[in-house]
Design an enzyme around this catalytic site. Structure first.
Site, PDB file in Angstrom:
ATOM      1  N   ASP A 184      -1.142  -5.358  -2.255  1.00 35.85           N
ATOM      2  CA  ASP A 184      -1.759  -6.594  -2.753  1.00 35.85           C
ATOM      3  C   ASP A 184      -0.821  -7.291  -3.729  1.00 35.85           C
ATOM      4  OD1 ASP A 184      -4.409  -6.280  -1.491  1.00 35.85           O
ATOM      5  OD2 ASP A 184      -4.573  -4.543  -2.796  1.00 35.85           O
TER       6      ASP A 184
ATOM      7  N   ASP B 126       4.528  -2.162  -2.472  1.00 38.00           N
ATOM      8  CA  ASP B 126       3.171  -2.417  -2.942  1.00 38.00           C
ATOM      9  C   ASP B 126       2.475  -3.259  -1.880  1.00 38.00           C
ATOM     10  OD1 ASP B 126       0.980  -2.719  -4.865  1.00 38.00           O
ATOM     11  OD2 ASP B 126       1.707  -4.771  -5.078  1.00 38.00           O
TER      12      ASP B 126
ATOM     13  N   ASP C  49       5.172  -6.377  -7.405  1.00 37.45           N
ATOM     14  CA  ASP C  49       4.935  -7.688  -8.011  1.00 37.45           C
ATOM     15  C   ASP C  49       4.394  -7.604  -9.434  1.00 37.45           C
ATOM     16  OD1 ASP C  49       2.347  -6.694  -6.986  1.00 37.45           O
ATOM     17  OD2 ASP C  49       1.598  -8.632  -7.646  1.00 37.45           O
TER      18      ASP C  49
END
Length: 217
Positions: free
Chosen positions: A13, A11, A170
């Site tokens: 951001d 991922d 995240d």
């Protein structure tokens, strides 16, 4: 021992880059243009993860703006592009971890819900582009995370079965995409967790610093 996953999909951001201040700036510029109240960065941090359209729709809903997201999106996309490179920060340990994985011959890719047109400029600006062999954005395919499709697409691109790849993210969105794809998952404890309990993610690793991924060898 070699690293057990020949393809690692990250991922962007909240996993590699903290971009919340620029996203919040773009959103607030847009809200200002529509004569709507400003929102604080802490709120924006809780809304990131499903893509810029979902972020904008959430803000409009929270503000009871009474305006359609389709009307606002052209301004939001323009502001997003203008603010993209103002203050993005690479998380500690990211550069070192990417260099170590690259040194071990691991192929790396990006799977993000950020519009694909913003991905390469951000990676180039931060000096990260050279680590990645492919990028998939939120508008690259017919579906985005938490759909399995983007992860399956990247695994197929490099001729790997999903179970031999590693997704690193995240958020609950990343965890759901990995689960749907049957792909092992590693979670970072920083980023935009939005209250998600990573202990429920059945991850092969939960790390405070991406260099800890090398312990999977």
């Amino acid at each position: 021992m070699p690293f057990p996953y020949p393809l690692v999909i990250f991922d962007l951001d909240g996993t590699l880059v903290d971009s919340v201040s620029d996203i919040a700036e773009a959103l607030n510029l847009t809200l200002q243009q529509w004569r709507l109240p400003q929102v604080d960065e802490a709120a924006v941090r809780q809304w990131i993860g499903e893509g810029v359209r979902a972020l904008t729709a959430t803000a409009l809903r929270e503000l009871r703006a009474g305006v359609a997201v389709d009307e606002v999106m052209p301004d939001m996309m323009r502001n997003y592009g203008q603010c993209l490179l103002h203050h993005p920060q690479v998380y500690p340990g990211v550069r070192e971890a990417l260099a170590l994985l690259q040194g071990e011959g691991v192929t790396m890719a990006i799977c993000t819900n950020k519009p694909i047109g913003f991905v390469e400029p951000l990676l180039e600006h931060l000096g990260l582009a050279g680590y990645f062999s492919a990028e998939v954005g939120g508008d690259s395919l017919a579906e985005r995370k938490p759909s399995a499709l983007p992860l399956q697409y990247l695994a197929g691109m490099f001729g790997q079965p999903p179970q031999r790849c590693l997704m690193v993210g995240d958020s609950a969105t990343d965890a759901a995409a990995a689960q749907a794809a049957g792909m092992p998952l590693a979670m970072v404890r920083y980023g935009y967790l939005r209250g998600f309990d990573i202990e429920r993610a059945h991850a092969v690793a939960a790390v405070d610093d991406l260099r800890e991924l090398l312990a999977l060898r």
